[in-house]
Design an enzyme around this catalytic site. Structure first.
Site, mmCIF file in Angstrom:
data_model
loop_
_atom_site.group_PDB
_atom_site.id
_atom_site.type_symbol
_atom_site.label_atom_id
_atom_site.label_comp_id
_atom_site.label_asym_id
_atom_site.label_seq_id
_atom_site.Cartn_x
_atom_site.Cartn_y
_atom_site.Cartn_z
ATOM 1 N N LYS A 12 0.828 -1.076 0.104
ATOM 2 C CA LYS A 12 0.078 -0.185 -0.052
ATOM 3 C C LYS A 12 0.919 1.229 -0.060
ATOM 4 O O LYS A 12 2.049 1.048 0.459
ATOM 5 C CB LYS A 12 -0.803 -0.029 1.122
ATOM 6 C CG LYS A 12 -1.763 -1.235 1.338
ATOM 7 C CD LYS A 12 -2.819 -1.213 2.474
ATOM 8 C CE LYS A 12 -4.019 -2.315 2.480
ATOM 9 N NZ LYS A 12 -4.898 -1.906 3.368
ATOM 10 N N TYR A 52 -12.053 -2.599 -3.824
ATOM 11 C CA TYR A 52 -12.886 -2.787 -2.406
ATOM 12 C C TYR A 52 -14.198 -3.018 -2.444
ATOM 13 O O TYR A 52 -14.906 -2.412 -1.188
ATOM 14 C CB TYR A 52 -12.160 -1.505 -1.517
ATOM 15 C CG TYR A 52 -10.631 -1.899 -1.069
ATOM 16 C CD1 TYR A 52 -10.352 -2.997 -0.294
ATOM 17 C CD2 TYR A 52 -9.837 -1.134 -1.288
ATOM 18 C CE1 TYR A 52 -9.176 -3.144 0.028
ATOM 19 C CE2 TYR A 52 -8.469 -1.131 -0.760
ATOM 20 C CZ TYR A 52 -8.042 -2.242 -0.217
ATOM 21 O OH TYR A 52 -6.656 -2.411 0.282
ATOM 22 N N PHE A 60 -15.640 2.806 6.988
ATOM 23 C CA PHE A 60 -14.174 3.287 6.881
ATOM 24 C C PHE A 60 -13.989 3.307 5.298
ATOM 25 O O PHE A 60 -12.888 3.725 4.760
ATOM 26 C CB PHE A 60 -13.309 2.398 7.441
ATOM 27 C CG PHE A 60 -13.356 0.899 7.216
ATOM 28 C CD1 PHE A 60 -12.555 0.311 6.068
ATOM 29 C CD2 PHE A 60 -14.075 0.214 7.907
ATOM 30 C CE1 PHE A 60 -12.692 -0.969 5.845
ATOM 31 C CE2 PHE A 60 -13.993 -1.138 7.949
ATOM 32 C CZ PHE A 60 -13.423 -2.052 6.818
ATOM 33 N N ASN A 115 -2.370 -0.045 7.591
ATOM 34 C CA ASN A 115 -1.492 -1.262 7.462
ATOM 35 C C ASN A 115 -0.919 -1.266 6.114
ATOM 36 O O ASN A 115 -1.182 -0.474 5.340
ATOM 37 C CB ASN A 115 -2.467 -2.653 7.606
ATOM 38 C CG ASN A 115 -3.592 -2.650 6.768
ATOM 39 O OD1 ASN A 115 -3.622 -2.058 5.875
ATOM 40 N ND2 ASN A 115 -4.557 -3.537 7.119
ATOM 41 N N HIS A 118 -1.848 -5.581 0.992
ATOM 42 C CA HIS A 118 -3.071 -6.172 0.876
ATOM 43 C C HIS A 118 -2.662 -7.476 0.037
ATOM 44 O O HIS A 118 -1.835 -7.555 -0.559
ATOM 45 C CB HIS A 118 -3.969 -5.495 -0.260
ATOM 46 C CG HIS A 118 -5.019 -5.998 -0.988
ATOM 47 N ND1 HIS A 118 -6.137 -6.216 -0.220
ATOM 48 C CD2 HIS A 118 -4.866 -6.823 -2.078
ATOM 49 C CE1 HIS A 118 -6.944 -7.383 -1.131
ATOM 50 N NE2 HIS A 118 -6.146 -7.381 -2.065
ATOM 51 N N GLU A 129 -8.285 -9.293 -8.863
ATOM 52 C CA GLU A 129 -7.416 -8.253 -8.542
ATOM 53 C C GLU A 129 -6.224 -8.150 -9.630
ATOM 54 O O GLU A 129 -5.712 -7.202 -9.937
ATOM 55 C CB GLU A 129 -6.689 -8.545 -7.134
ATOM 56 C CG GLU A 129 -7.824 -8.111 -6.031
ATOM 57 C CD GLU A 129 -7.613 -8.821 -4.603
ATOM 58 O OE1 GLU A 129 -6.608 -9.348 -4.510
ATOM 59 O OE2 GLU A 129 -8.419 -8.505 -3.618
#
Ligand code: IDP
Ligand code: MG
Length: 132
Positions: A12, A52, A60, A115, A118, A129
């Site tokens: 990320k 996502y 969130f 974090n 992913h 993905e």
């Protein structure tokens, strides 16, 4: 084409900003997994919303999409025996405060909203993905 010998892993933007790219890649190379694709990517809002989409109703969601646009990230495909299962063990736990020391999230982050990686959680999500 995608099978349980492949996993999609992303570093990320926050992981890049902290200079953890090498730390994240190193254990996968040491373990013997093979890096078969790698790309630096500045993800668009649309791409992230699609990536996502399963979380679209979470409180969130907006902050997640925004934080993922804070800079470039690294998209990778790793290949190897049982890499889907083993790769997830090596990286994480969604909530890094609970991640075991010795895992990437256990050693390099604390907050779930910050974090640093992913990874896909099924053959189906890996396929989606990698396509994105
Ligand atoms: P995963 O990254 O382990 O697959 P998911 O539940 O799919 O975990 O969540 C995706 C991302 O959403 C997490 O990596 C984290 O950045 C963020 N996230 C998940 N749960 C929370 C939360 O409770 N608060 C803030 N962010 C969260
Ligand atoms: Mg997930």
């Amino acid at each position: 084409m995608v099978n349980n010998k492949c996993i999609f892993i992303a570093i990320k933007p926050h992981g890049m900003q902290c200079n953890f790219v090498g730390e994240i890649i190193k254990p996968f190379e040491q373990k013997g997994f093979c890096l078969i694709a790698m790309k630096l990517i500045q993800a668009s809002e649309d791409l992230l919303k699609e990536h996502y989409i399963d979380l679209k109703d979470c409180p969130f969601f907006a902050s997640l999409v925004k934080s993922m646009q804070s800079g470039p990230g690294v998209s990778m495909v790793w290949e190897g025996l049982k890499v889907m299962k083993t790769g997830r063990v090596m990286l994480r736990g969604t909530k890094p405060m609970n991640s075991r020391p010795g895992t990437i999230h256990g050693d390099f982050c604390i907050q779930v909203g910050r974090n640093i990686t992913h990874c896909s959680d099924s053959v189906e999500s890996a396929e989606k993905e990698m396509g994105l």
